[in-house]
Design a protein around this motif. Structure first.
Motif, PDB file in Angstrom:
ATOM      1  N   TYR A   1       0.822  -1.188   0.000  1.00 33.44           N
ATOM      2  CA  TYR A   1       0.000   0.000   0.000  1.00 33.44           C
ATOM      3  C   TYR A   1       0.866   1.251   0.000  1.00 33.44           C
ATOM      4  O   TYR A   1       0.598   2.222  -0.672  1.00 33.44           O
ATOM      5  CB  TYR A   1      -0.928   0.023   1.218  1.00 33.44           C
ATOM      6  CG  TYR A   1      -1.686   1.318   1.275  1.00 33.44           C
ATOM      7  CD1 TYR A   1      -2.700   1.570   0.362  1.00 33.44           C
ATOM      8  CD2 TYR A   1      -1.359   2.306   2.199  1.00 33.44           C
ATOM      9  CE1 TYR A   1      -3.387   2.775   0.367  1.00 33.44           C
ATOM     10  CE2 TYR A   1      -2.034   3.504   2.209  1.00 33.44           C
ATOM     11  CZ  TYR A   1      -3.049   3.735   1.301  1.00 33.44           C
ATOM     12  OH  TYR A   1      -3.717   4.930   1.303  1.00 33.44           O
TER      13      TYR A   1
ATOM     14  N   LEU B   1     -10.759  -3.435  -2.946  1.00 29.21           N
ATOM     15  CA  LEU B   1      -9.619  -2.590  -3.351  1.00 29.21           C
ATOM     16  C   LEU B   1      -8.644  -2.517  -2.175  1.00 29.21           C
ATOM     17  O   LEU B   1      -8.507  -1.496  -1.494  1.00 29.21           O
ATOM     18  CB  LEU B   1     -10.090  -1.203  -3.779  1.00 29.21           C
ATOM     19  CG  LEU B   1      -9.027  -0.380  -4.548  1.00 29.21           C
ATOM     20  CD1 LEU B   1      -8.627  -1.067  -5.846  1.00 29.21           C
ATOM     21  CD2 LEU B   1      -9.514   1.019  -4.823  1.00 29.21           C
TER      22      LEU B   1
ATOM     23  N   LEU C   1      -5.038  -2.477  -4.326  1.00 29.30           N
ATOM     24  CA  LEU C   1      -4.810  -1.107  -3.878  1.00 29.30           C
ATOM     25  C   LEU C   1      -3.415  -0.632  -4.313  1.00 29.30           C
ATOM     26  O   LEU C   1      -3.232   0.529  -4.689  1.00 29.30           O
ATOM     27  CB  LEU C   1      -4.960  -1.032  -2.357  1.00 29.30           C
ATOM     28  CG  LEU C   1      -4.871   0.360  -1.733  1.00 29.30           C
ATOM     29  CD1 LEU C   1      -5.893   1.310  -2.343  1.00 29.30           C
ATOM     30  CD2 LEU C   1      -5.082   0.271  -0.221  1.00 29.30           C
TER      31      LEU C   1
ATOM     32  N   ALA D   1      -3.640   0.527  -7.801  1.00 27.72           N
ATOM     33  CA  ALA D   1      -4.328   1.822  -7.868  1.00 27.72           C
ATOM     34  C   ALA D   1      -3.388   2.939  -7.424  1.00 27.72           C
ATOM     35  O   ALA D   1      -3.384   4.035  -7.995  1.00 27.72           O
ATOM     36  CB  ALA D   1      -5.589   1.802  -7.003  1.00 27.72           C
ATOM     37  N   LEU D   2      -2.563   2.649  -6.421  1.00 27.94           N
ATOM     38  CA  LEU D   2      -1.580   3.641  -5.957  1.00 27.94           C
ATOM     39  C   LEU D   2      -0.528   3.916  -7.020  1.00 27.94           C
ATOM     40  O   LEU D   2      -0.097   5.055  -7.194  1.00 27.94           O
ATOM     41  CB  LEU D   2      -0.871   3.130  -4.708  1.00 27.94           C
ATOM     42  CG  LEU D   2      -1.370   3.593  -3.370  1.00 27.94           C
ATOM     43  CD1 LEU D   2      -0.366   3.184  -2.303  1.00 27.94           C
ATOM     44  CD2 LEU D   2      -1.593   5.099  -3.328  1.00 27.94           C
TER      45      LEU D   2
ATOM     46  N   GLU E   1      -2.056   6.314  -9.258  1.00 29.08           N
ATOM     47  CA  GLU E   1      -2.187   7.646  -8.661  1.00 29.08           C
ATOM     48  C   GLU E   1      -0.846   8.366  -8.634  1.00 29.08           C
ATOM     49  O   GLU E   1      -0.767   9.567  -8.840  1.00 29.08           O
ATOM     50  CB  GLU E   1      -2.785   7.511  -7.258  1.00 29.08           C
ATOM     51  CG  GLU E   1      -3.378   8.785  -6.690  1.00 29.08           C
ATOM     52  CD  GLU E   1      -2.352   9.642  -5.966  1.00 29.08           C
ATOM     53  OE1 GLU E   1      -2.343  10.875  -6.194  1.00 29.08           O
ATOM     54  OE2 GLU E   1      -1.540   9.116  -5.192  1.00 29.08           O
ATOM     55  N   ARG E   2       0.222   7.611  -8.397  1.00 33.17           N
ATOM     56  CA  ARG E   2       1.537   8.228  -8.261  1.00 33.17           C
ATOM     57  C   ARG E   2       2.331   8.239  -9.550  1.00 33.17           C
ATOM     58  O   ARG E   2       3.437   8.772  -9.590  1.00 33.17           O
ATOM     59  CB  ARG E   2       2.338   7.483  -7.181  1.00 33.17           C
ATOM     60  CG  ARG E   2       1.634   7.558  -5.853  1.00 33.17           C
ATOM     61  CD  ARG E   2       2.416   6.914  -4.747  1.00 33.17           C
ATOM     62  NE  ARG E   2       1.748   7.233  -3.484  1.00 33.17           N
ATOM     63  CZ  ARG E   2       2.283   7.055  -2.294  1.00 33.17           C
ATOM     64  NH1 ARG E   2       3.495   6.564  -2.185  1.00 33.17           N
ATOM     65  NH2 ARG E   2       1.620   7.383  -1.207  1.00 33.17           N
ATOM     66  N   GLY E   3       1.795   7.601 -10.577  1.00 37.18           N
ATOM     67  CA  GLY E   3       2.513   7.561 -11.845  1.00 37.18           C
ATOM     68  C   GLY E   3       3.730   6.659 -11.816  1.00 37.18           C
ATOM     69  O   GLY E   3       4.652   6.844 -12.606  1.00 37.18           O
TER      70      GLY E   3
ATOM     71  N   HIS F   1      -8.382   2.189 -13.748  1.00 36.89           N
ATOM     72  CA  HIS F   1      -8.906   0.988 -13.099  1.00 36.89           C
ATOM     73  C   HIS F   1     -10.382   1.176 -12.807  1.00 36.89           C
ATOM     74  O   HIS F   1     -10.861   2.300 -12.693  1.00 36.89           O
ATOM     75  CB  HIS F   1      -8.124   0.655 -11.827  1.00 36.89           C
ATOM     76  CG  HIS F   1      -8.342   1.605 -10.689  1.00 36.89           C
ATOM     77  ND1 HIS F   1      -7.627   2.758 -10.538  1.00 36.89           N
ATOM     78  CD2 HIS F   1      -9.215   1.573  -9.653  1.00 36.89           C
ATOM     79  CE1 HIS F   1      -8.038   3.395  -9.447  1.00 36.89           C
ATOM     80  NE2 HIS F   1      -9.000   2.695  -8.900  1.00 36.89           N
TER      81      HIS F   1
ATOM     82  N   GLN G   1       1.679  11.653 -13.312  1.00 35.47           N
ATOM     83  CA  GLN G   1       0.587  11.331 -12.408  1.00 35.47           C
ATOM     84  C   GLN G   1      -0.760  11.492 -13.119  1.00 35.47           C
ATOM     85  O   GLN G   1      -1.714  10.798 -12.817  1.00 35.47           O
ATOM     86  CB  GLN G   1       0.678  12.276 -11.208  1.00 35.47           C
ATOM     87  CG  GLN G   1      -0.245  11.957 -10.076  1.00 35.47           C
ATOM     88  CD  GLN G   1      -0.199  13.010  -8.984  1.00 35.47           C
ATOM     89  OE1 GLN G   1       0.469  14.029  -9.127  1.00 35.47           O
ATOM     90  NE2 GLN G   1      -0.925  12.782  -7.914  1.00 35.47           N
TER      91      GLN G   1
ATOM     92  N   LYS H   1     -11.943   8.822 -10.997  1.00 31.72           N
ATOM     93  CA  LYS H   1     -11.565   7.781 -10.049  1.00 31.72           C
ATOM     94  C   LYS H   1     -12.776   7.127  -9.392  1.00 31.72           C
ATOM     95  O   LYS H   1     -12.621   6.296  -8.500  1.00 31.72           O
ATOM     96  CB  LYS H   1     -10.616   8.356  -8.997  1.00 31.72           C
ATOM     97  CG  LYS H   1      -9.283   8.778  -9.629  1.00 31.72           C
ATOM     98  CD  LYS H   1      -8.256   9.201  -8.619  1.00 31.72           C
ATOM     99  CE  LYS H   1      -6.961   9.607  -9.310  1.00 31.72           C
ATOM    100  NZ  LYS H   1      -6.305   8.484 -10.022  1.00 31.72           N
TER     101      LYS H   1
END
Lengths: 259, 259
Positions: free
Chosen positions: A8, A50, A55, A58-59, A62-64, A96, A141, A210
């Motif tokens: 995570y 998730l 997850l 997905a992170l 989000e962070r590229g 996603h 990102q 999102k």
């Protein structure tokens, strides 16, 4: 099979593509990947959450952060090694969503694109050998695109957000973004037409993309608790098709069909 | 000389680079271009306004529209034709700001980068011959990057915007963006260090980057009327250097030095 390595806190390091999920699609330069959990062998018996590897992916989006792709012998014969596993380069998670599996329970789906692939919706991550230090380790990102279609919608609303009504005034005029309700490109294949585009402020665009917000019966709804935030503003001459909102609810906000 | 062709409604079609402004810099793949107006010959006698051609260039940036670059014989000899004018391809406007000219009055400055140039901060615009119709005519309006440095700042604030306090909650956690106070890359050359980065929501990031908001004495100020919107939130362990805020005020928000 179907492994996601990561955490995570750090995002996903790597995924293994080896035919573990029958819903996976490997197109070489892009992969439609199924999340983990809720299955007994190849049968989906419970909704995926998730959490954990899902997850982490997905992170990474989000962070590229890029994700290593490992292909195993169980995958598409044209793309996979004949035996064992092979490291196949870096991919980025571009999207996603949640949808019903063939068996019924919900699964998470991730689209990964090879970095710098031709026609990719994501540009190549900067070359680490680039002499300009400030570009090292930099990842993308978020990319916002514009087209004649999104511009038409933004102009109709004068840049006013259809969700919250804010107008971001700058010296060069109002700044807003055209948000596609059903996402463009494979595998969602939403059309680039004005009946699939909203004029949103960047904040609401992020939340909508999102799946933290969705639209139902003309209301703007917060996904995690169903709270109604307000009414969607629509101006004369602009109709967004209900089927696109339905697609978004089911695929991006985890709302079950008919709910 | 120094011509900008275009309109407020459509953005800039083309610029001419031919040595008309002594502050211009032509680096081939990127150009530091001076706006129009306020000059008598080569002498700047009045402030330039963000109107006409200058506004058209700002709009091209906002909409992600490419601009044709025409080089004339008066420009850098290594890059320019020996006589007449030459069409030199498509560029994108990646940034603009206001600063004092050598003569004193304020001028507008625009950075244009060649589409798809190596190391460019903007990726190539999608190939128009791309078979996927939804990508045609699409341009990049905005790119948000992430790095270990911006992630550190975002984590410190838990994704809470240092301007407005909003947290954009998504299923994968809070979404926020790392905003560089003094912009990265030539010619602004801000450092990618935590003392030059704010954790902002996308809306405030856009407004800050475009100079519609600035920070002075720890207050968040609206540029067009000087209205104080609130206090900058700063957490222990994070100090943003005042010289970076001063650079941003002078170059992006049009605040005169010492004002």
């Amino acid at each position: 099979m179907g492994g996601i390595s990561g955490s995570y806190a750090e995002g996903a390091d790597a995924i293994v593509v080896s035919g573990g999920y029958r819903d996976d699609e490997d197109h070489g330069d892009w992969i439609l990947y199924t999340g983990q959990g809720g299955n007994v062998g190849r049968r989906q018996v419970a909704d995926q959450e998730l959490t954990r590897g899902n997850l982490a992916l997905a992170l990474s989006e989000e962070r590229g952060l890029p994700v290593r792709v490992i292909r195993g012998a169980g995958g598409d014969p044209k793309l996979s090694p004949t035996t064992g596993y092979r490291y196949d380069g870096l991919y980025v998670v571009v999207r996603h969503w949640q949808e019903a599996s063939v068996d019924g329970p919900l699964i998470w789906r991730f689209v990964l694109e090879r970095e710098g692939a031709p026609g990719s919706s994501i540009a190549a991550v900067a070359d680490p050998s680039d002499a300009s230090a400030q570009r090292r380790e930099s990842t993308q990102q978020r990319i916002v695109r514009n087209s004649a279609v999104t511009q038409w919608v933004k102009d109709l609303y004068g840049g006013r957000c259809q969700f919250c009504g804010i107008v971001l005034e700058t010296a060069a005029g109002a700044y807003s973004e055209g948000a596609h309700v059903r996402a463009l490109g494979s595998p969602n294949d939403g059309p680039d037409t004005v009946d699939n585009v909203l004029c949103l402020c960047p904040n609401d665009h992020v939340l909508f993309d999102k799946g933290a917000l969705y639209v139902a019966d003309g209301k703007i709804v917060r996904s995690h608790d169903g709270f109604v935030l307000g009414e969607l503003t629509v101006r004369a001459g602009h109709t967004v098709r209900e089927e696109h909102f339905a697609y978004h609810r089911e695929h991006f906000a985890g709302v079950r069909r008919g709910a």
